[in-house]
Enzyme design. Structure first.
Site, short mmCIF file in Angstrom:
data_model
loop_
_atom_site.label_atom_id
_atom_site.label_comp_id
_atom_site.label_asym_id
_atom_site.label_seq_id
_atom_site.Cartn_x
_atom_site.Cartn_y
_atom_site.Cartn_z
N GLU A 41 8.95 64.01 27.93
CA GLU A 41 7.96 62.83 27.70
C GLU A 41 6.57 63.72 28.00
OE1 GLU A 41 6.06 59.84 31.23
OE2 GLU A 41 8.18 60.18 30.91
N ARG A 45 -2.48 62.59 29.10
CA ARG A 45 -3.35 62.71 30.15
C ARG A 45 -4.21 63.76 29.73
NH1 ARG A 45 0.64 63.34 35.26
NH2 ARG A 45 1.28 61.35 35.41
N LYS A 129 11.10 51.87 33.54
CA LYS A 129 10.76 53.02 34.58
C LYS A 129 10.45 52.58 35.95
CE LYS A 129 7.06 56.86 34.83
NZ LYS A 129 5.83 57.25 34.19
#
Length: 320
Positions: A41, A45, A129
């Site tokens: 993943e 960012r 999630k």
């Protein structure tokens, strides 16, 4: 469940990565594959996320690459265009989720409480999630929510580590866990990929718990089996148990009453998660014999042999 999520469930752990240098993306993906965790993943960012995903997806196709920290529809579009196979967000933004559903993108948004889960159900999702996992109540919170929401499954991320990993994975509503301890930022930035491979292998061993269950010794008949087991009893005081097809000298030594698989016998390796262990061993080059001596209980495989012997011994996996 979506095919990609099935594959992530078989892997068990999804490394969560922030990449600051696109030149590190491909060697990092190769390190994950070599370490037995062929997925990632890549978080949005950093400015390098999109190009990193593009390179990883194109040059290391055996690595299932997804995009994390997806906060806007535009980020979702760019990640999918770059080759991301799944999307993850820290929270549940209905606008972003609806955009992804409309475009047939696979997204697992973040949830932290029953209200989030109900919103996810309303949007038609069956996997979400759970973030930040430990801070939001950990496995006990997930188990509590699974009471009323029986069809929902979770991908916990945030505070998952080797010490609590199996507390999550042992619960059947958890498909996999996200974590970053095997891809520490300084290792990625400094290109210490051998260390990442080693940490991935450690993470896999922590998850699977592979260890010897017993050793099987072939013999020609019951008399020979009793004699062999008797030697272990005489020398080591191992207790004997005479079964239908074998004599046991303690739980760790099985002496067959006839010639069985393996030139010399067989070795049983036990694991916490047999299907994940099968996936891992096949990724490492092992081949299984799916046609002979496969044990299935309640629809789940509980024992299976490798095709090839090692050192004259047949090898089979058994579920702990």
């Amino acid at each position: 469940m979506h095919e990609v999520l099935e594959k992530l469930s078989a892997i068990g752990i999804v490394p969560v990565i922030a990449i600051n240098d696109v030149e590190k993306a491909v060697p990092l993906a190769k390190a994950l594959v070599a370490g037995g965790l062929p997925c990632a993943e890549v978080t949005y960012r950093t400015a390098e996320a999109e190009e990193s995903i593009r390179r990883m997806a194109a040059e290391v196709p055996e690595c299932i690459v997804g995009a994390g920290t997806i906060l806007t529809p535009e980020q979702a579009d760019s990640a999918i265009a770059a080759g991301a196979k799944f999307l993850v967000s820290p929270g549940l933004n209905p606008k972003v989720v609806k955009h992804c559903i409309d475009k047939d993108y696979l997204i697992t948004p973040g949830t932290a409480n029953p209200s989030d889960v109900e919103t996810a159900i309303e949007l038609g999702l069956d996997v979400v999630k759970f973030f930040p996992a430990e801070a939001a109540g950990g496995i006990n919170m997930i188990k509590s929510m699974c009471g009323p929401y029986t069809n929902m499954k979770f991908m916990p991320t945030g505070g998952v580590n080797p010490g609590n990993l199996n507390n999550y994975l042992s619960f059947n509503k958890i498909i996999c866990c996200g974590g970053s301890w095997m891809v520490k930022p300084d290792m990625v930035n400094e290109g210490r990929f051998d260390e990442i491979v080693a940490l991935c292998k450690e993470a896999v061993q922590t998850m699977l718990g592979l260890e010897v269950a017993h050793i099987g010794i072939n013999s020609e008949n019951e008399e020979a089996a009793l004699a062999i087991a008797g030697e272990f009893n005489k020398l080591f005081n191992f207790p004997l148990k005479n079964g239908n097809s074998a004599v046991f000298a303690s739980d760790g030594i099985e002496v067959r009453k006839s010639m069985f698989r393996g030139t010399n016998g067989h070795i049983a390796i036990k694991t916490k998660y047999l299907n994940r262990a099968i996936r891992y061993i096949e990724a490492m080059g092992g081949e299984f014999d799916y046609d002979n001596d496969v044990v299935v209980k309640n629809g789940q495989t509980t024992a299976i042999y490798l095709k090839n012997e090692i050192g004259g011994f047949a090898i089979h996996l058994v579920q702990k």
